[in-house]
Motif scaffolding. Structure first.
Motif, short mmCIF file in Angstrom:
data_model
loop_
_atom_site.label_atom_id
_atom_site.label_comp_id
_atom_site.label_asym_id
_atom_site.label_seq_id
_atom_site.Cartn_x
_atom_site.Cartn_y
_atom_site.Cartn_z
N LEU A 60 -2.57 -6.54 -5.88
CA LEU A 60 -2.34 -5.80 -4.63
C LEU A 60 -3.42 -6.12 -3.61
N ALA A 61 -4.68 -6.17 -4.07
CA ALA A 61 -5.78 -6.50 -3.16
C ALA A 61 -5.65 -7.93 -2.64
N ILE A 62 -5.22 -8.85 -3.50
CA ILE A 62 -5.02 -10.24 -3.07
C ILE A 62 -3.94 -10.31 -1.99
N ARG A 63 -2.87 -9.54 -2.16
CA ARG A 63 -1.81 -9.54 -1.13
C ARG A 63 -2.32 -8.93 0.17
N PHE A 64 -3.19 -7.92 0.08
CA PHE A 64 -3.79 -7.36 1.29
C PHE A 64 -4.63 -8.42 2.00
N LEU A 65 -5.42 -9.18 1.22
CA LEU A 65 -6.21 -10.26 1.81
C LEU A 65 -5.30 -11.31 2.42
N GLY A 66 -4.18 -11.60 1.75
CA GLY A 66 -3.22 -12.53 2.31
C GLY A 66 -2.66 -12.04 3.63
N ALA A 67 -2.39 -10.74 3.71
CA ALA A 67 -1.90 -10.16 4.97
C ALA A 67 -2.94 -10.31 6.07
N ILE A 68 -4.22 -10.15 5.72
CA ILE A 68 -5.30 -10.32 6.70
C ILE A 68 -5.33 -11.75 7.21
N TYR A 69 -5.28 -12.72 6.29
CA TYR A 69 -5.34 -14.12 6.70
C TYR A 69 -4.13 -14.51 7.55
N MET A 179 -20.23 3.47 3.21
CA MET A 179 -20.13 4.43 2.10
C MET A 179 -18.90 4.13 1.26
N PRO A 180 -18.84 2.93 0.69
CA PRO A 180 -17.63 2.53 -0.04
C PRO A 180 -17.33 3.40 -1.25
N GLY A 181 -18.38 3.92 -1.91
CA GLY A 181 -18.15 4.79 -3.06
C GLY A 181 -17.41 6.06 -2.67
N LEU A 182 -17.84 6.68 -1.59
CA LEU A 182 -17.18 7.89 -1.10
C LEU A 182 -15.76 7.57 -0.63
N ALA A 183 -15.62 6.46 0.09
CA ALA A 183 -14.29 6.07 0.58
C ALA A 183 -13.33 5.83 -0.59
N GLN A 184 -13.82 5.16 -1.63
CA GLN A 184 -12.99 4.90 -2.79
C GLN A 184 -12.55 6.19 -3.47
N GLN A 185 -13.46 7.12 -3.57
CA GLN A 185 -13.17 8.36 -4.28
C GLN A 185 -12.25 9.29 -3.50
N GLU A 186 -12.42 9.32 -2.18
CA GLU A 186 -11.75 10.33 -1.39
C GLU A 186 -10.45 9.89 -0.73
N PHE A 187 -10.40 8.64 -0.22
CA PHE A 187 -9.22 8.35 0.60
C PHE A 187 -8.64 6.95 0.47
N PRO A 189 -6.22 4.43 -1.48
CA PRO A 189 -5.10 4.75 -2.38
C PRO A 189 -5.03 4.00 -3.70
N TRP A 190 -5.98 3.10 -3.98
CA TRP A 190 -6.03 2.52 -5.33
C TRP A 190 -7.45 2.01 -5.58
N LYS A 191 -7.77 1.74 -6.83
CA LYS A 191 -9.13 1.38 -7.22
C LYS A 191 -9.42 -0.09 -6.91
N VAL A 192 -10.51 -0.31 -6.18
CA VAL A 192 -10.93 -1.67 -5.83
C VAL A 192 -12.44 -1.78 -5.97
N TYR A 193 -12.95 -3.00 -6.05
CA TYR A 193 -14.39 -3.22 -6.07
C TYR A 193 -14.97 -2.92 -4.69
N VAL A 194 -16.26 -2.59 -4.68
CA VAL A 194 -16.95 -2.28 -3.43
C VAL A 194 -16.81 -3.42 -2.43
N SER A 195 -17.01 -4.65 -2.89
CA SER A 195 -16.94 -5.80 -1.97
C SER A 195 -15.55 -5.96 -1.36
N THR A 196 -14.51 -5.63 -2.14
CA THR A 196 -13.14 -5.70 -1.60
C THR A 196 -12.95 -4.66 -0.51
N LEU A 197 -13.41 -3.45 -0.75
CA LEU A 197 -13.27 -2.39 0.23
C LEU A 197 -14.05 -2.72 1.50
#
Length: 284
Positions: A60-69, A179-187, A189-197
């Motif tokens: 899913l993250a790869i497809r998001f990156l694809g959408a960005i590119y 604040m990627p840790g807070l963003a990941q926890q609170e809002f 919609p799926w689990k990703v690595y800090v660098s991805t976020l």
């Protein structure tokens, strides 16, 4: 007997228009082509790309990156098609901002966490793309030499649309980057690595600059070039979410978080598309 030369049909304002030169157009076309290929590979066949990305990611993250590119590819193409620097510059700023932040994210991870050949290849690409965009901004400058006369009127509600988008992506982008840790926890919609976020945050902050700039424009032609990029990413992101709906259902903090993101992406995708076709129908 003397002959008169025909009067010039070019107005003073037109003669002072700053156009992209051949080398600038070539760079933007090359960047567009590279991102188009990357975007299609990332979006259509993410399993092939996962092993080459510099940190662990899900499909899913790869497809998001694809959408960005793919969005950046359309943005670069729009910049070349615009020809005039004052209409193309915002897209160059978006590219420069995204690639600059992403190169820092990749570089920091490579130095502090882990690195291999793929890390430095990707970091090098991000740095080269960022440098090229920033050099164009330095070469042509940001401020207009003289005011341009709008060729049509701005559609009602356009500034409100861009204003809402600026506020939302600006707030979320800052939180995701710093604040990627807070963003990941609170809002998110799926689990990703800090660098991805933080990479996603790079696009959010680049978009924030672009839509904030758009709220101040009076000439619709200056914002029309921005709209393909603004519509492509959320549209493809929504499709990616639909493809990987099971991941969202299992990892989202709540149905409310998922609903908010789906609503936001739908709002931006629909609004940008409607605004683009509205502007295309307007006659100068």
């Amino acid at each position: 007997m003397t002959t008169r030369e025909p009067a010039s049909t070019i107005s003073p304002s037109e003669s002072n228009v700053l156009l992209l030169n051949r080398y600038s157009r070539t760079f933007l076309l090359l960047l567009s082509g590279i991102n188009l290929v990357l975007g299609l590979m990332f979006y259509i066949y993410p399993p092939f790309v996962i092993s080459y990305w510099p940190w662990p990611v899900k499909e899913l993250a790869i497809r998001f990156l694809g959408a960005i590119y793919l969005a950046i590819a359309f943005g670069c193409w729009s910049a070349v098609h615009a020809e005039r620097w004052q209409r193309a510059k915002i897209l160059v700023l978006v590219g420069g901002t995204f690639f600059s932040i992403t190169s820092i994210v990749s570089l920091v991870r490579g130095i502090t966490v882990s690195s291999d050949a793929s890390t430095w290849v990707w970091t090098g690409y991000f740095l080269i793309a960022a440098a090229g965009c920033l050099l164009l901004l330095q070469r042509y400058g940001w401020h207009r030499r003289q005011a341009e006369t709008p060729t049509s009127t701005m559609p009602r509600g356009a500034r409100l649309f861009f204003g809402i988008q600026t506020s939302v992506v600006g707030i979320f982008g800052v939180m995701m980057l710093l604040m990627p840790g807070l963003a990941q926890q609170e809002f998110w919609p799926w689990k990703v690595y800090v660098s991805t976020l933080q990479t996603f945050a790079a696009l959010f902050l680049a978009t924030c600059l672009a839509t904030g700039w758009a709220t101040q424009q009076k000439d619709p032609e200056r914002i029309k070039v921005l709209l393909p990029l603004d519509a492509v990413f959320p549209s493809l992101a929504l499709l990616a979410v639909a493809i990987s709906g099971s991941v969202i259902a299992a990892e989202s903090p709540s149905w409310l978080v998922t609903s908010v993101w789906v609503g936001l992406y739908s709002f931006v995708a629909a609004g940008s598309t409607i605004l683009y076709f509205t502007l295309r129908k307007q006659r100068p």
